[in-house]
Design a protein around this motif. Structure first.
Motif, PDB file in Angstrom:
ATOM      1  N   GLU A 298      70.017  -6.556 -20.797  1.00 34.18           N
ATOM      2  CA  GLU A 298      69.970  -6.031 -22.163  1.00 34.18           C
ATOM      3  C   GLU A 298      71.141  -6.630 -22.919  1.00 34.18           C
ATOM      4  OE1 GLU A 298      69.170  -1.673 -23.301  1.00 34.18           O
ATOM      5  OE2 GLU A 298      71.347  -1.874 -23.480  1.00 34.18           O
TER       6      GLU A 298
ATOM      7  N   GLU B  95      59.365 -12.656 -27.992  1.00 32.65           N
ATOM      8  CA  GLU B  95      58.267 -11.734 -28.271  1.00 32.65           C
ATOM      9  C   GLU B  95      57.451 -12.239 -29.467  1.00 32.65           C
ATOM     10  OE1 GLU B  95      57.920  -6.910 -28.387  1.00 32.65           O
ATOM     11  OE2 GLU B  95      59.385  -7.841 -29.715  1.00 32.65           O
TER      12      GLU B  95
ATOM     13  N   PRO C 193      63.355  -9.275 -28.308  1.00 31.87           N
ATOM     14  CA  PRO C 193      63.165  -9.348 -26.852  1.00 31.87           C
ATOM     15  C   PRO C 193      62.472 -10.648 -26.454  1.00 31.87           C
ATOM     16  CG  PRO C 193      62.503  -7.192 -27.711  1.00 31.87           C
ATOM     17  CD  PRO C 193      62.737  -8.069 -28.899  1.00 31.87           C
TER      18      PRO C 193
ATOM     19  N   LYS D 195      63.102 -10.404 -17.982  1.00 34.53           N
ATOM     20  CA  LYS D 195      62.980  -9.850 -19.325  1.00 34.53           C
ATOM     21  C   LYS D 195      64.363  -9.575 -19.903  1.00 34.53           C
ATOM     22  CE  LYS D 195      58.463  -7.640 -18.787  1.00 34.53           C
ATOM     23  NZ  LYS D 195      57.695  -6.375 -18.888  1.00 34.53           N
TER      24      LYS D 195
ATOM     25  N   THR E 192      65.916  -7.490 -23.011  1.00 37.11           N
ATOM     26  CA  THR E 192      65.699  -6.538 -24.116  1.00 37.11           C
ATOM     27  C   THR E 192      66.873  -6.599 -25.082  1.00 37.11           C
ATOM     28  OG1 THR E 192      66.728  -4.761 -22.825  1.00 37.11           O
ATOM     29  CG2 THR E 192      64.341  -4.979 -22.677  1.00 37.11           C
TER      30      THR E 192
ATOM     31  N   ARG F   8      69.109  -4.623 -27.990  1.00 33.54           N
ATOM     32  CA  ARG F   8      69.510  -3.337 -28.541  1.00 33.54           C
ATOM     33  C   ARG F   8      70.595  -3.543 -29.587  1.00 33.54           C
ATOM     34  NH1 ARG F   8      68.429   1.000 -25.008  1.00 33.54           N
ATOM     35  NH2 ARG F   8      66.305   0.656 -24.234  1.00 33.54           N
TER      36      ARG F   8
END
Length: 900
Positions: A215, A245, A273, A289, A291, A293
């Motif tokens: 993340e 994405e 993402p 992956k 992500t 934030r």
């Protein structure tokens, strides 16, 4: 069934069952071989060519379809090709032609129950059984080829063994491929799971990938690295496959280090993402992956306060954008923080103390319980996301506690030091306050003798033996306060009963107040706070002495007010003379200056008098002080300003406007001073009414004798004074010039008598002033004696006064022509015989004789009418006037009534 046919049939059925069983086994194993072989082929192709996921999906579907077809074929083969005994006999006869149709005939005749020629059938059955003899039926399958056996479902154990051999070969081949093909296992997995990405593991050994699943903060950079085993420093090519994405995948080359053991690539900005995987040589990594934030921040805070129990306040909750805390000391605060992004954990740093919070609702709410508010300070809130990201530079939140200050208490009444009479009472007013609420208030008293108090004051700190402290006695305690009561005023009346107090004692009172503080948490043990007022001293005096002192003070105050009134009246008369027509400009300026000086002196004296008035706890004193202060700072200052305007006047007509403004102001001052005199007189009357009457029986003998002599002399004085009044009334009816020698002799005798009595009154006044002051004395008697002495002196002088004719030229006469009497004139009747006559020069025109005759007040008309009826001789004097001039006087009238 024929006994001869039964053994043959059993042997034929055994051969049939054997063929079917091994056909089942062989077919199944061959189907497995077909499916497994196909799978090996597809896996080998993917290992060699590394198909994409769509191609793998097609191949996997094809293999699954093939395997399904094989399963269906095997099932249909086994279920549809199971022979009967007749069919098995046909296949045996086909392989053994020498049997002709004997075997099938045996089966049919043996089971025939309808033929009537049973004997014939039995003979035929026996003949067929003999013809078949001991022939082995299962050898019929061996006379066929492998394919024919497979087609006719007559497979043997040899066929089953051969199928197992083929399967074994495939298995061994798979093991060999697993050993020699590096990515064999991954290829098999890729083929069997085409719906997901399965990395291909080739000859390049990937040791580590960073940061894998992670993340990152929105807008930050991301470094991706891979580490491989490459002892020979082979220059493998490495690529990063990046898929943001909702975007297409992109291939990016990675930069190796000098040993080709570590490859890196830095994504400059991560805004959404993404997924990524790596390929180094013939090896791939799984998909990872990333992500995104936003950095955690505080959006809003809900603060719940729980107050100390002694405050009696219910818990309160407030919503705010910050986490600053403000509440009474010793409260507790609960925080419900809503972060901008979901968080995994959070904590609060209160100084060096860490308070862990509880994350609720999927990380959207942070709860921090029981933050103690003991003192002012600061704290920070730290938010941690699942990716380990923390709040950067957390806001320093302020804690402000509202301290529970001690209460305040004061005695509003009585004054700092006052006196009171035994038998009376003292009004006491207590004012107490506390920001958080009062608990109780108590009034305390101590009584000391004046002698011991003076001894304690004179000894001071150098006293060898300390004086015993007076006992403090509680008078009353109040506890009836509401929980939200912050200010309270309580009244008490201290009764100075003669059986408990005596003159000369000193009574001291004070007030004590407590709040409701009581804290036992956090290691504290705090009790209610106390506040004490200063002692107020009340000196007890004898009631008569107190009344006498009060009477002297009131009399002095009345005299001062009377003096102010007299000065103001004189200033008012001078003001009116300024605007008289006969007053010249220079005289007006002089009078204006004098009036200004008088008004300034009156204002200063009034202000000084107001400041000198003490004991404002008495209602009449407070009223007089208040009115004097208002006059000094109001009307009197305004009068001075009007006087300043008059002094700036340069022409005679310039005085009219200032005088018109000054006169009403002076009238208001005069009216207020008169009312103050009435208040002072009323107060004096009340004090006199309170004084006890004393008989004077305890007087010394010489003093009593002097009073008796004074009484006898005064009675004789009254008798002689009546005779003098009767004689003077007869003499007053004729002019002095018309007196005969006898009347003049009588006049001289009366003057001598009046002079003698004046001397007597003077001596009596002197003798009385030498006496010590008596506790039953009435000061009004002394004033009356002084007035009598003055009146006697004036009467003696008036008896010898001659007639006087005052001639007034026409040039000195100033007509006022008042049409209405509005001025309240302060006049006195003359205290001497009217022996002065004003002779006014006759005017040459009739215009001066036409004066408006203003209506007289009813009271004045009655008084003048009665005088005219009683004094008949006045008509002779009226007819003997020297002038017919007439005027209507209002503001210009003089002080004394003259000419009749």
């Amino acid at each position: 069934m024929s006994p001869a046919a039964e053994p043959v049939i059993r042997r034929l059925d055994a051969a049939r069952q054997k063929w079917w069983f091994f056909t089942l086994l062989s077919t199944s194993v061959l189907g497995v071989c077909v499916s497994f072989g196909t799978l090996l082929l597809l896996v080998l192709l993917d290992a060699l060519f590394r198909f994409s996921q769509p191609v793998l999906a097609v191949l996997a579907v094809a293999w699954v379809a093939l395997t399904g077809s094989v399963v269906v074929l095997v099932a249909r083969r086994l279920l549809g090709n199971q022979r009967s005994l007749e069919g098995a006999a046909r296949r045996v006869e086909a392989e053994f032609p020498e049997l002709n149709s004997g075997l099938i005939n045996l089966l049919q005749l043996a089971s025939d129950t309808k033929n009537e020629h049973r004997g014939f059938c039995e003979a035929a059955v026996r003949q067929a059984a003999q013809h078949v003899g001991r022939l082995r039926f299962d050898e019929a399958a061996y006379r066929q080829s492998r394919w024919q056996r497979f087609i006719h479902c007559m497979q043997t154990p040899r066929d089953f063994g051969e199928a197992l051999g083929a399967l074994t070969v495939l298995i061994v081949l798979a093991m060999i491929l697993q050993a020699i093909v590096p990515n064999w296992s991954s290829a098999a997995t890729r083929l069997l799971r085409p719906w997901e990405f399965v990395p291909s593991v080739g000859s390049v050994e990937i040791l580590d990938v960073q940061p894998k699943d992670c993340e990152v903060l929105l807008g930050s950079s991301l470094e991706i690295s891979v580490r491989i085993r490459n002892d020979t420093a082979t220059p493998y090519q490495a690529a990063l496959f990046l898929t943001p994405e909702d975007e297409a995948q992109s291939q990016l080359p990675m930069q190796p280090d000098e040993n080709f053991q570590r490859y890196t690539f830095t994504v400059p900005t991560v805004l959404k993402p993404l997924e990524y995987r790596l390929e180094v040589g013939d090896s791939q990594t799984p998909k990872y992956k990333v992500t995104v934030r936003a950095r955690p921040a505080i959006e809003d805070v809900e603060v719940s306060y729980r107050y100390p129990e002694y405050l009696g306040r219910s818990p309160e909750t407030f919503a705010q954008k910050h986490a600053d805390l403000e509440a009474p000391q010793y409260s507790e605060a609960d925080l419900a923080v809503r972060p901008s992004v979901p968080v995994a954990s959070a904590y609060v740093m209160l100084g060096k103390q860490r308070l862990d919070g509880y994350v609720d609702r999927g990380g959207t709410v942070l709860l921090v319980r029981k933050i103690p508010l003991l003192r002012d300070g600061t704290f920070t809130i730290h938010l941690v996301t699942e990716g380990g990201h923390r709040t950067a530079d957390p806001r320093i939140n302020r804690i402000r506690v509202i301290p529970d200050d001690p209460p305040t208490v004061e005695l509003v009444q009585p004054a700092a030091e006052t006196s009171a009479a035994v038998g009376g009472n003292v009004a006491v007013t207590i004012r107490a306050a506390d920001k958080q609420g009062l608990g109780r208030v108590r009034l305390e008293m101590k009584v000391e003798d004046a002698a011991s108090s003076r001894a304690a004051e004179s000894s001071g700190e150098q006293a060898e033996q300390p004086q015993p402290a007076a006992t403090i006695v509680p008078l009353q305690e109040w506890t009836d306060f509401q929980s939200n009561s912050t200010v309270a005023v309580r009244h008490y009346r201290l009764e100075l009963a003669p059986d408990k107090f005596k003159p000369g004692q000193i009574v001291s009172i004070r007030a004590v107040a407590w709040d409701r503080r009581r804290v036992t948490d956090w290691g504290e043990n705090l009790q209610p706070q106390e506040a004490v007022s200063s002692w107020r001293v009340i000196r007890l005096v004898d009631p008569e002495a107190k009344a006498q002192t009060a009477l002297e003070q009131i009399d002095s105050l009345r005299g001062a007010i009377w003096k102010l009134l007299d000065q103001q009246l004189r200033a008012r008369a001078a003001t009116q003379r300024i605007v008289l027509p006969q007053t010249e400009l220079a005289q007006r300026k002089t009078l204006a200056g004098k009036v200004r000086e008088e008004q300034i002196a009156i204002q200063k004296a009034t202000q000084s008098l107001a400041e000198s008035i003490t004991q404002t706890q008495l209602e009449e004193r407070a009223a007089i002080k208040r009115v004097l202060s208002k006059l000094a700072l109001g009307e009197m200052l305004a009068a001075v300003e009007h006087c300043d305007a008059m002094t700036r006047a340069e022409r005679a007509e310039d005085f009219t406007a200032p005088v018109a403004e000054l006169a009403p102001t002076q009238d208001k001052i005069i009216e207020a001073l008169r009312k103050l005199l009435m208040v002072a007189s009323q107060a004096e009357t009340e004090v006199l009414a309170e004084m006890r009457q004393r008989t004077g029986a305890d007087l010394p003998d010489d003093t009593r004798k002097k009073f008796e002599e004074a009484r006898d002399k005064l009675e004789e004085f009254l008798k002689q004074q009546k005779k003098i009044i009767e004689a003077s009334e007869n003499l007053a009816k004729m002019p002095v010039e018309d007196f005969t020698e006898k009347e003049e002799q009588l006049l001289r005798e009366m003057a001598a008598v009046e002079d003698e009595w004046a001397k007597f009154m003077n001596e009596l006044h002197t003798d009385l002033s030498k006496l010590p002051e008596q506790d039953f004395a009435n000061p009004s008697m002394l004033k009356e004696l002084v007035e009598v002495q003055v009146e006697l002196k004036m009467a003696a002088d008036a008896l010898l006064k001659k007639s006087l004719d005052i001639a007034v030229p026409l040039e000195q006469l100033g007509y006022e022509r008042a049409e209405e009497l509005v001025t309240n004139l302060e006049k006195w009747l003359p205290d001497t015989p009217d022996r002065e006559r004003w002779s006014q020069e006759e005017s040459l025109t009739d215009q001066d004789k036409e004066a408006p005759m203003a209506e007289l007040p009813g009271e004045l008309e009655d008084m003048i009418g009665e005088l005219m009826e009683e004094e008949e001789d006045l008509f002779d004097e009226m007819e003997d006037i020297s002038s017919s001039a007439a005027d209507s006087l209002d503001k210009g009238a003089g002080w004394d009534a003259a000419d009749g």
